[in-house]
Design a protein around this motif. Structure first.
Motif, PDB file in Angstrom:
ATOM      1  N   SER A   1       1.320  -1.173   0.343  1.00 29.57           N
ATOM      2  CA  SER A   1      -0.204  -0.202   0.113  1.00 29.57           C
ATOM      3  C   SER A   1       0.430   1.067  -0.074  1.00 29.57           C
ATOM      4  CB  SER A   1      -0.649  -0.158   1.187  1.00 29.57           C
ATOM      5  OG  SER A   1      -0.244   0.085   2.844  1.00 29.57           O
ATOM      6  N   GLY A   2       2.146   0.742  -0.083  1.00 31.92           N
ATOM      7  CA  GLY A   2       3.161   2.203  -0.336  1.00 31.92           C
ATOM      8  C   GLY A   2       4.192   1.819  -1.012  1.00 31.92           C
ATOM      9  N   GLY A   3       5.162   2.288  -0.619  1.00 34.07           N
ATOM     10  CA  GLY A   3       6.607   2.092  -1.380  1.00 34.07           C
ATOM     11  C   GLY A   3       7.538   1.329  -1.431  1.00 34.07           C
ATOM     12  N   ARG A   4       7.154   0.439  -0.263  1.00 30.55           N
ATOM     13  CA  ARG A   4       8.251  -0.599  -0.247  1.00 30.55           C
ATOM     14  C   ARG A   4       7.849  -1.392  -0.904  1.00 30.55           C
ATOM     15  NH1 ARG A   4       7.859  -4.407   4.219  1.00 30.55           N
ATOM     16  NH2 ARG A   4       5.779  -4.047   4.160  1.00 30.55           N
ATOM     17  N   LYS A   5       8.862  -2.418  -1.207  1.00 30.51           N
ATOM     18  CA  LYS A   5       8.953  -3.380  -2.159  1.00 30.51           C
ATOM     19  C   LYS A   5       9.095  -4.543  -1.851  1.00 30.51           C
ATOM     20  CE  LYS A   5       8.427  -0.078  -6.150  1.00 30.51           C
ATOM     21  NZ  LYS A   5       9.319   0.082  -7.351  1.00 30.51           N
ATOM     22  N   PRO A   6       8.598  -5.484  -0.968  1.00 36.78           N
ATOM     23  CA  PRO A   6       9.197  -6.443  -0.280  1.00 36.78           C
ATOM     24  C   PRO A   6       9.639  -7.717  -1.566  1.00 36.78           C
ATOM     25  CG  PRO A   6       7.112  -6.160   0.469  1.00 36.78           C
ATOM     26  CD  PRO A   6       7.121  -4.781  -0.320  1.00 36.78           C
ATOM     27  N   LEU A   7      10.207  -8.407  -0.425  1.00 30.71           N
ATOM     28  CA  LEU A   7      10.673  -9.596  -1.562  1.00 30.71           C
ATOM     29  C   LEU A   7      10.249 -10.938  -0.864  1.00 30.71           C
ATOM     30  CD1 LEU A   7      14.045  -9.959  -3.300  1.00 30.71           C
ATOM     31  CD2 LEU A   7      12.265  -9.463  -5.049  1.00 30.71           C
ATOM     32  N   TYR A   8       9.491 -11.922  -1.584  1.00 30.19           N
ATOM     33  CA  TYR A   8       8.463 -13.136  -1.075  1.00 30.19           C
ATOM     34  C   TYR A   8       9.346 -13.937  -1.832  1.00 30.19           C
ATOM     35  CZ  TYR A   8       5.572 -10.327   2.249  1.00 30.19           C
ATOM     36  OH  TYR A   8       5.958  -9.645   3.418  1.00 30.19           O
ATOM     37  N   VAL A   9       8.844 -14.968  -1.720  1.00 31.33           N
ATOM     38  CA  VAL A   9       8.754 -16.417  -1.925  1.00 31.33           C
ATOM     39  C   VAL A   9       7.626 -16.975  -2.064  1.00 31.33           C
ATOM     40  CG1 VAL A   9      10.144 -17.843  -0.909  1.00 31.33           C
ATOM     41  CG2 VAL A   9      10.230 -18.459  -3.310  1.00 31.33           C
ATOM     42  N   LYS A  10       6.746 -17.499  -3.174  1.00 27.64           N
ATOM     43  CA  LYS A  10       5.800 -18.777  -2.960  1.00 27.64           C
ATOM     44  C   LYS A  10       6.932 -19.991  -2.216  1.00 27.64           C
ATOM     45  CE  LYS A  10       2.514 -21.536  -5.123  1.00 27.64           C
ATOM     46  NZ  LYS A  10       1.630 -21.407  -6.325  1.00 27.64           N
TER      47      LYS A  10
END
Length: 196
Positions: free
Chosen positions: A82-91
């Motif tokens: 919802s903001g500027g963060r770009k967190p990395l995830y993996v399924k």
């Protein structure tokens, strides 16, 4: 002003089982944190009048055993926020279960940065939306925290579903549940939307 969303109700939820006692402990812990000025995501004006979050009644029908299908070859991706963060995830895998008479599937994820920390190395993130989203529950979806397991099943207790901090304060940057995690059932369990 933008704050990072890292609220993880861990380890309280890590070993969640299907019983009213654990769900009640979850509610009590959440209310305690939200009433604490140092931990609460609430705005100052809301904190002054805070008496407790609005929960659905605890209902064992919303605590299910899901079949876990691991997906070990997935690539990392940026989960929108919802903001500027770009967190990395993996399924991490897929959870298959039945809820309210319907077959359901939810993807479960691992946060790359969190998984590097000893405290959260086994943490899994389950964001979802359902037919209550934007009606009785927060429109941006809800979250459940889980933990890795060596079993081929996992307990999902929707009574322990909570809102992202963005539901209370737009200053936070929260992950947006992927479209594939939209359940076509009413999950009338967990935290309801916030009435300020």
């Amino acid at each position: 002003m933008k704050k990072v969303f890292l609220a993880i109700l861990f380890p309280l939820l890590a070993n969640a089982q299907c019983n009213e006692e654990s769900s009640k402990a979850f509610q009590d812990q959440l209310n305690k944190e939200y009433a604490d000025e140092k931990e609460s995501p609430l705005k100052k004006e809301d904190l002054q009048h805070f008496k407790g979050l609005d929960f659905y009644d605890i209902n064992g029908d919303f605590c299910v055993e899901a079949k876990l299908k691991l997906t070990p070859n997935e690539k990392q991706f940026v989960m929108p926020t919802s903001g500027g963060r770009k967190p990395l995830y993996v399924k991490y895998g897929e959870l298959h279960f039945e809820l309210q008479g319907k077959r359901c599937k939810l993807n479960i994820y691992r946060n790359i940065e969190l998984s590097k920390m000893e405290k959260y190395k086994n943490h899994l993130f389950l964001p979802f939306t359902d037919l209550t989203s934007g009606v009785e529950s927060y429109g941006g979806g809800r979250y459940i925290d889980l933990e890795t397991t060596d079993k081929d099943t996992m307990i999902i207790d929707f009574n322990q579903a909570y809102n992202p901090y963005c539901a209370y304060n737009e200053g936070y940057s929260c992950p947006i549940p992927p479209k594939e995690n939209d359940l076509l059932v009413e999950v009338r369990a967990g935290v309801k939307k916030f009435h300020d």
